[in-house]
Design a protein around this motif. Structure first.
Motif, PDB file in Angstrom:
ATOM      1  N   GLY A   1       0.841  -1.195   0.000  1.00 33.33           N
ATOM      2  CA  GLY A   1       0.000   0.000   0.000  1.00 33.33           C
ATOM      3  C   GLY A   1       0.868   1.234   0.000  1.00 33.33           C
TER       4      GLY A   1
ATOM      5  N   GLU B   1      -2.124   2.470   3.917  1.00 32.93           N
ATOM      6  CA  GLU B   1      -3.441   2.483   3.281  1.00 32.93           C
ATOM      7  C   GLU B   1      -3.355   1.692   1.978  1.00 32.93           C
ATOM      8  OE1 GLU B   1      -5.565   6.099   1.365  1.00 32.93           O
ATOM      9  OE2 GLU B   1      -6.086   6.073   3.504  1.00 32.93           O
ATOM     10  N   TYR B   2      -4.382   0.878   1.733  1.00 31.28           N
ATOM     11  CA  TYR B   2      -4.422   0.084   0.504  1.00 31.28           C
ATOM     12  C   TYR B   2      -5.865  -0.059   0.048  1.00 31.28           C
ATOM     13  CZ  TYR B   2      -6.098  -3.882   3.268  1.00 31.28           C
ATOM     14  OH  TYR B   2      -6.844  -4.695   4.080  1.00 31.28           O
ATOM     15  N   GLU B   3      -6.019  -0.562  -1.157  1.00 32.75           N
ATOM     16  CA  GLU B   3      -7.348  -0.803  -1.713  1.00 32.75           C
ATOM     17  C   GLU B   3      -7.564  -2.305  -1.774  1.00 32.75           C
ATOM     18  OE1 GLU B   3      -9.163   0.077  -5.994  1.00 32.75           O
ATOM     19  OE2 GLU B   3      -8.551   1.909  -4.929  1.00 32.75           O
ATOM     20  N   ASP B   4      -8.666  -2.782  -1.179  1.00 31.87           N
ATOM     21  CA  ASP B   4      -8.932  -4.222  -1.194  1.00 31.87           C
ATOM     22  C   ASP B   4      -9.548  -4.633  -2.536  1.00 31.87           C
ATOM     23  OD1 ASP B   4     -11.615  -3.512  -1.083  1.00 31.87           O
ATOM     24  OD2 ASP B   4     -11.953  -4.314   0.928  1.00 31.87           O
TER      25      ASP B   4
ATOM     26  N   ASP C   1     -12.471  -0.947  -1.873  1.00 33.77           N
ATOM     27  CA  ASP C   1     -12.608  -0.131  -0.662  1.00 33.77           C
ATOM     28  C   ASP C   1     -11.228   0.228  -0.115  1.00 33.77           C
ATOM     29  OD1 ASP C   1     -15.413  -0.328  -0.704  1.00 33.77           O
ATOM     30  OD2 ASP C   1     -15.344  -2.241   0.381  1.00 33.77           O
ATOM     31  N   ARG C   2     -11.096   1.477   0.388  1.00 30.85           N
ATOM     32  CA  ARG C   2      -9.846   1.916   1.009  1.00 30.85           C
ATOM     33  C   ARG C   2      -9.786   1.363   2.424  1.00 30.85           C
ATOM     34  NH1 ARG C   2      -6.357   3.149  -2.461  1.00 30.85           N
ATOM     35  NH2 ARG C   2      -5.156   4.304  -0.949  1.00 30.85           N
ATOM     36  N   LYS C   3      -8.706   0.713   2.763  1.00 31.26           N
ATOM     37  CA  LYS C   3      -8.506   0.128   4.088  1.00 31.26           C
ATOM     38  C   LYS C   3      -7.149   0.560   4.621  1.00 31.26           C
ATOM     39  CE  LYS C   3     -11.931  -3.035   3.758  1.00 31.26           C
ATOM     40  NZ  LYS C   3     -12.644  -3.951   4.524  1.00 31.26           N
ATOM     41  N   GLN C   4      -6.961   0.386   5.937  1.00 28.06           N
ATOM     42  CA  GLN C   4      -5.698   0.714   6.567  1.00 28.06           C
ATOM     43  C   GLN C   4      -5.273  -0.411   7.496  1.00 28.06           C
ATOM     44  OE1 GLN C   4      -6.261   4.454   8.621  1.00 28.06           O
ATOM     45  NE2 GLN C   4      -5.775   5.637   6.796  1.00 28.06           N
ATOM     46  N   PHE C   5      -3.967  -0.529   7.681  1.00 28.82           N
ATOM     47  CA  PHE C   5      -3.421  -1.410   8.706  1.00 28.82           C
ATOM     48  C   PHE C   5      -2.170  -0.753   9.261  1.00 28.82           C
ATOM     49  CE2 PHE C   5      -1.323  -2.769   4.853  1.00 28.82           C
ATOM     50  CZ  PHE C   5      -0.037  -3.134   5.238  1.00 28.82           C
TER      51      PHE C   5
ATOM     52  N   ARG D   1      -2.772  -8.086   6.820  1.00 29.78           N
ATOM     53  CA  ARG D   1      -3.515  -6.817   6.787  1.00 29.78           C
ATOM     54  C   ARG D   1      -4.847  -6.950   7.447  1.00 29.78           C
ATOM     55  NH1 ARG D   1      -2.212  -4.676   0.729  1.00 29.78           N
ATOM     56  NH2 ARG D   1      -2.963  -6.635   0.014  1.00 29.78           N
TER      57      ARG D   1
END
Length: 183
Positions: A126, A143-146, A150-154, A183
């Motif tokens: 990400g 931050e990455y896109e699944d 959808d934008r997600k964070q870890f 993630r």
């Protein structure tokens, strides 16, 4: 610092918001500053920019600064009374070009925002969205896109040589020992 150094045409990335004012301290124009994070840059740099709620930028040269509890107190010319200090309700920033050197094997968090993050196998994890803390250590917010878009964070702990293998903002590259499945 001149007004032309902080013209309204400057890109917003050049002025880095580092805190906000929080009222007067005493009766001689000292202002309480609530820094974001440690306040390290505000403690080292004396040329600040105050930004009011309308976006008006005012350069100030800090002539006095002290750590006070979890915040700072600052004094600059033109703020000579408790009433003047109380009236200062602004965000506090510093031009990125005025930041001090980060130090050996160190980088400023702001320079990592937007840098792509990879694992040791070269798979993109990400983009670094920021750095936060859990109290015990700093954490990289990735931050990455699944698959659904959808934008997600870890979070990845900032533990050098365990999780953090390389941070290179100049080359826009960060490498972590991290499995994408975590993630």
């Amino acid at each position: 610092m001149t007004d032309s150094d902080i013209s309204l045409s400057d890109s917003p990335d050049e002025l880095i918001e580092l805190g906000r004012t929080a009222g007067a301290y005493g009766f001689k124009g000292w202002v309480r500053i609530q820094p974001e994070g440690t306040g390290e840059v505000l403690q080292k740099v004396r040329d600040w920019v105050l930004v009011d709620r309308f976006g008006v930028k005012t350069p100030v040269h800090v002539k006095g600064l002290r750590v006070h509890g979890t915040g700072l107190i600052a004094k600059w010319d033109g703020c000579e009374s408790k009433e003047a200090a109380d009236a200062v309700r602004v965000k506090v920033g510093v031009l990125r070009k005025d930041f001090p050197a980060a130090g050996k094997d160190a980088v400023w968090a702001i320079d990592l925002e937007g840098v792509p993050a990879f694992n040791r196998e070269g798979k993109e994890l990400g983009v670094i969205a920021g750095v936060s803390s859990n109290g015990a250590q700093d954490l990289f917010v990735i931050e990455y896109e699944d698959e659904a878009g959808d934008r997600k964070q870890f979070l990845i702990p900032n533990v050098k040589d365990v999780y953090v293998l390389e941070l290179n903002p100049e080359e826009k590259r960060a490498v972590f020992d991290w499995d994408p499945a975590w993630r």
